[in-house]
Design an enzyme around this catalytic site. Sequence first.
Site, PDB file in Angstrom:
ATOM      1  N   LYS A 169       0.829  -1.218   0.000  1.00  9.69           N
ATOM      2  CA  LYS A 169       0.000   0.000   0.000  1.00  9.69           C
ATOM      3  C   LYS A 169       0.861   1.265   0.000  1.00  9.69           C
ATOM      4  O   LYS A 169       0.654   2.160  -0.807  1.00  9.69           O
ATOM      5  CB  LYS A 169      -0.937   0.024   1.226  1.00  9.69           C
ATOM      6  CG  LYS A 169      -1.912  -1.135   1.289  1.00  9.69           C
ATOM      7  CD  LYS A 169      -2.837  -1.035   2.488  1.00  9.69           C
ATOM      8  CE  LYS A 169      -2.133  -1.089   3.821  1.00  9.69           C
ATOM      9  NZ  LYS A 169      -1.428  -2.360   4.090  1.00  9.69           N
TER      10      LYS A 169
ATOM     11  N   ARG B 250      -9.535   1.282   8.773  1.00 11.61           N
ATOM     12  CA  ARG B 250      -9.011  -0.051   9.045  1.00 11.61           C
ATOM     13  C   ARG B 250     -10.018  -0.932   9.763  1.00 11.61           C
ATOM     14  O   ARG B 250      -9.700  -2.046  10.144  1.00 11.61           O
ATOM     15  CB  ARG B 250      -7.765   0.081   9.900  1.00 11.61           C
ATOM     16  CG  ARG B 250      -6.578  -0.643   9.314  1.00 11.61           C
ATOM     17  CD  ARG B 250      -5.403  -0.331  10.174  1.00 11.61           C
ATOM     18  NE  ARG B 250      -4.230  -1.070   9.912  1.00 11.61           N
ATOM     19  CZ  ARG B 250      -3.194  -0.580   9.255  1.00 11.61           C
ATOM     20  NH1 ARG B 250      -3.256   0.599   8.696  1.00 11.61           N
ATOM     21  NH2 ARG B 250      -2.114  -1.295   9.154  1.00 11.61           N
TER      22      ARG B 250
ATOM     23  N   ARG C 158      11.286  -5.898   4.762  1.00  5.73           N
ATOM     24  CA  ARG C 158      11.034  -4.453   4.607  1.00  5.73           C
ATOM     25  C   ARG C 158      12.030  -3.642   5.436  1.00  5.73           C
ATOM     26  O   ARG C 158      12.322  -3.951   6.571  1.00  5.73           O
ATOM     27  CB  ARG C 158       9.610  -4.123   5.081  1.00  5.73           C
ATOM     28  CG  ARG C 158       9.352  -2.613   5.156  1.00  5.73           C
ATOM     29  CD  ARG C 158       7.903  -2.262   5.125  1.00  5.73           C
ATOM     30  NE  ARG C 158       7.147  -2.712   6.286  1.00  5.73           N
ATOM     31  CZ  ARG C 158       5.820  -2.578   6.395  1.00  5.73           C
ATOM     32  NH1 ARG C 158       5.120  -2.032   5.428  1.00  5.73           N
ATOM     33  NH2 ARG C 158       5.207  -3.014   7.476  1.00  5.73           N
TER      34      ARG C 158
ATOM     35  N   ARG D 201      11.272  -1.984  11.059  1.00  2.00           N
ATOM     36  CA  ARG D 201      10.236  -1.568  11.997  1.00  2.00           C
ATOM     37  C   ARG D 201      10.067  -2.590  13.124  1.00  2.00           C
ATOM     38  O   ARG D 201      10.132  -3.780  12.889  1.00  2.00           O
ATOM     39  CB  ARG D 201       8.898  -1.401  11.250  1.00  2.00           C
ATOM     40  CG  ARG D 201       8.786  -0.074  10.534  1.00  2.00           C
ATOM     41  CD  ARG D 201       7.627  -0.001   9.584  1.00  2.00           C
ATOM     42  NE  ARG D 201       6.363  -0.526  10.100  1.00  2.00           N
ATOM     43  CZ  ARG D 201       5.207  -0.452   9.446  1.00  2.00           C
ATOM     44  NH1 ARG D 201       5.160   0.134   8.267  1.00  2.00           N
ATOM     45  NH2 ARG D 201       4.117  -0.945   9.964  1.00  2.00           N
TER      46      ARG D 201
ATOM     47  N   ARG E 212      -0.549  -9.139  13.377  1.00  2.00           N
ATOM     48  CA  ARG E 212      -1.125  -8.098  12.513  1.00  2.00           C
ATOM     49  C   ARG E 212      -1.988  -8.716  11.412  1.00  2.00           C
ATOM     50  O   ARG E 212      -2.999  -8.139  11.013  1.00  2.00           O
ATOM     51  CB  ARG E 212      -0.004  -7.239  11.910  1.00  2.00           C
ATOM     52  CG  ARG E 212       0.571  -6.276  12.959  1.00  2.00           C
ATOM     53  CD  ARG E 212       1.929  -5.766  12.559  1.00  2.00           C
ATOM     54  NE  ARG E 212       1.892  -4.935  11.388  1.00  2.00           N
ATOM     55  CZ  ARG E 212       2.884  -4.853  10.505  1.00  2.00           C
ATOM     56  NH1 ARG E 212       3.975  -5.579  10.652  1.00  2.00           N
ATOM     57  NH2 ARG E 212       2.779  -4.051   9.485  1.00  2.00           N
TER      58      ARG E 212
HETATM   59  P1  ADP Z   1       1.240  -1.637   7.334  1.00  2.00           P
HETATM   60  O1  ADP Z   1       1.805  -0.705   6.274  1.00  2.00           O
HETATM   61  O2  ADP Z   1       2.184  -2.719   7.653  1.00  2.00           O
HETATM   62  O3  ADP Z   1      -0.128  -2.116   6.993  1.00  2.00           O
HETATM   63  P2  ADP Z   1       0.818   0.786   8.799  1.00  2.00           P
HETATM   64  O4  ADP Z   1       2.077   1.536   8.622  1.00  2.00           O
HETATM   65  O5  ADP Z   1      -0.361   1.159   7.975  1.00  2.00           O
HETATM   66  O6  ADP Z   1       1.121  -0.777   8.642  1.00  2.00           O
HETATM   67  O7  ADP Z   1       0.354   0.834  10.317  1.00  2.00           O
HETATM   68  C1  ADP Z   1       1.242   0.544  11.382  1.00  2.00           C
HETATM   69  C2  ADP Z   1       0.471   0.555  12.687  1.00  2.00           C
HETATM   70  O8  ADP Z   1      -0.107   1.851  12.925  1.00  2.00           O
HETATM   71  C3  ADP Z   1      -0.729  -0.394  12.742  1.00  2.00           C
HETATM   72  O9  ADP Z   1      -0.360  -1.734  13.077  1.00  2.00           O
HETATM   73  C4  ADP Z   1      -1.577   0.265  13.823  1.00  2.00           C
HETATM   74  O10 ADP Z   1      -1.051   0.021  15.124  1.00  2.00           O
HETATM   75  C5  ADP Z   1      -1.385   1.746  13.529  1.00  2.00           C
HETATM   76  N1  ADP Z   1      -2.414   2.230  12.585  1.00  2.00           N
HETATM   77  C6  ADP Z   1      -2.213   2.691  11.324  1.00  2.00           C
HETATM   78  N2  ADP Z   1      -3.378   3.052  10.763  1.00  2.00           N
HETATM   79  C7  ADP Z   1      -4.346   2.810  11.682  1.00  2.00           C
HETATM   80  C8  ADP Z   1      -5.765   2.969  11.703  1.00  2.00           C
HETATM   81  N3  ADP Z   1      -6.439   3.427  10.648  1.00  2.00           N
HETATM   82  N4  ADP Z   1      -6.428   2.609  12.846  1.00  2.00           N
HETATM   83  C9  ADP Z   1      -5.772   2.149  13.912  1.00  2.00           C
HETATM   84  N5  ADP Z   1      -4.447   1.966  13.958  1.00  2.00           N
HETATM   85  C10 ADP Z   1      -3.727   2.294  12.857  1.00  2.00           C
HETATM   86  P1  ADP Z   2       2.144  -1.911   3.167  1.00  2.00           P
HETATM   87  O1  ADP Z   2       2.134  -0.407   3.201  1.00  2.00           O
HETATM   88  O2  ADP Z   2       0.923  -2.484   2.515  1.00  2.00           O
HETATM   89  O3  ADP Z   2       2.404  -2.520   4.511  1.00  2.00           O
HETATM   90  P2  ADP Z   2       4.725  -1.640   1.791  1.00  2.00           P
HETATM   91  O4  ADP Z   2       4.447  -0.716   0.670  1.00  2.00           O
HETATM   92  O5  ADP Z   2       5.421  -1.096   2.985  1.00  2.00           O
HETATM   93  O6  ADP Z   2       3.345  -2.392   2.232  1.00  2.00           O
HETATM   94  O7  ADP Z   2       5.517  -2.894   1.211  1.00  2.00           O
HETATM   95  C1  ADP Z   2       5.952  -3.962   2.046  1.00  2.00           C
HETATM   96  C2  ADP Z   2       7.331  -4.473   1.553  1.00  2.00           C
HETATM   97  O8  ADP Z   2       7.146  -5.120   0.285  1.00  2.00           O
HETATM   98  C3  ADP Z   2       8.365  -3.372   1.312  1.00  2.00           C
HETATM   99  O9  ADP Z   2       9.618  -3.863   1.712  1.00  2.00           O
HETATM  100  C4  ADP Z   2       8.313  -3.120  -0.186  1.00  2.00           C
HETATM  101  O10 ADP Z   2       9.585  -2.704  -0.687  1.00  2.00           O
HETATM  102  C5  ADP Z   2       7.960  -4.511  -0.723  1.00  2.00           C
HETATM  103  N1  ADP Z   2       7.126  -4.467  -1.933  1.00  2.00           N
HETATM  104  C6  ADP Z   2       6.133  -3.604  -2.246  1.00  2.00           C
HETATM  105  N2  ADP Z   2       5.581  -3.885  -3.454  1.00  2.00           N
HETATM  106  C7  ADP Z   2       6.252  -4.975  -3.915  1.00  2.00           C
HETATM  107  C8  ADP Z   2       6.172  -5.771  -5.119  1.00  2.00           C
HETATM  108  N3  ADP Z   2       5.267  -5.488  -6.080  1.00  2.00           N
HETATM  109  N4  ADP Z   2       7.011  -6.816  -5.246  1.00  2.00           N
HETATM  110  C9  ADP Z   2       7.914  -7.102  -4.280  1.00  2.00           C
HETATM  111  N5  ADP Z   2       8.050  -6.410  -3.133  1.00  2.00           N
HETATM  112  C10 ADP Z   2       7.236  -5.353  -2.942  1.00  2.00           C
END
Ligand code: ADP
Ligand code: ADP
Length: 217
Positions: A13, A88, A127, A160, A171
């Site tokens: 994302k 979320r 990541r 992270r 998660r």
């Molecule tokens: P990921 O990219 O791995 O999906 P995020 O960076 O979006 O994770 O979120 C990291 C953490 O921040 C989540 O596990 C949660 O604790 C908090 N968080 C982010 N967005 C929300 C939301 N919309 N509601 C509640 N907690 C959130």
């Molecule tokens: P989210 O915000 O959904 O948690 P991220 O954008 O942080 O996901 O991506 C999670 C990990 O996967 C990062 O290390 C990123 O570089 C890698 N990644 C993202 N898109 C791709 C893809 N299309 N193929 C392989 N790795 C990817």
Amino acid sequence: MRVVLVGPPGAGKGTQAQFIASHLSIPKISTGDIFRANVSGGTELGKLAKGFMDRGDLVPDEVTIAMVRDRLAENDAQEGFLLDGFPRNVAQAEVLKKMLADFGIGLDLVLELVVDDDEVVRRLAGRRTCRSCGKVWHVDFDPPKVDGICDACGGELFQRDDDREETIRHRLEVYQEQTAPLISFYADEGILRGVDATGPVEEVTQRAMSELRRFAD
Ligand code: ADP
Ligand code: ADP
């Protein structure tokens, strides 16, 4: 356009949000990034959010919603936005709908990034995030030129706290229980589009952009 990205942790994302937002010239609003900036800045909001984030739990709705409400009120979000990581759960989605309806607007599209659990775990485990600019890398799939250093800004890369194996598992459970119900919520509203999120980053961006263009036409 007003767009939401949903998908499990690690679906890509954040990675896609930066490209899509720049293609559409709208701000990317990532609640995870805003929380992390508050944690590193040592703000009250950051202190409150940190425990939840480290455990892989959602930060309470009232805190998250107040933060998003403030962000959406800023000037740059008036012509459109791309939300990454919000809503979320269904409660957040209901509040967002009401918040926008009060201004006579609504979401245009919700893009679901579709990728299986094994790939998600591979993506999260490798990541790395830049401490300075927040850009996301992957040790195997998208490595920086110099190990541990961000190509974009020269900042230090870190893993992270919530990308440890045990927290990743939790998660994913939280996603299934609380976030996945959003898929049928938005499908019922007729604004959900699935995007195959496997394969190279640029291909995923192209798939997402063609859904968005189809909507705009
Ligand atoms: P990921 O990219 O791995 O999906 P995020 O960076 O979006 O994770 O979120 C990291 C953490 O921040 C989540 O596990 C949660 O604790 C908090 N968080 C982010 N967005 C929300 C939301 N919309 N509601 C509640 N907690 C959130
Ligand atoms: P989210 O915000 O959904 O948690 P991220 O954008 O942080 O996901 O991506 C999670 C990990 O996967 C990062 O290390 C990123 O570089 C890698 N990644 C993202 N898109 C791709 C893809 N299309 N193929 C392989 N790795 C990817």
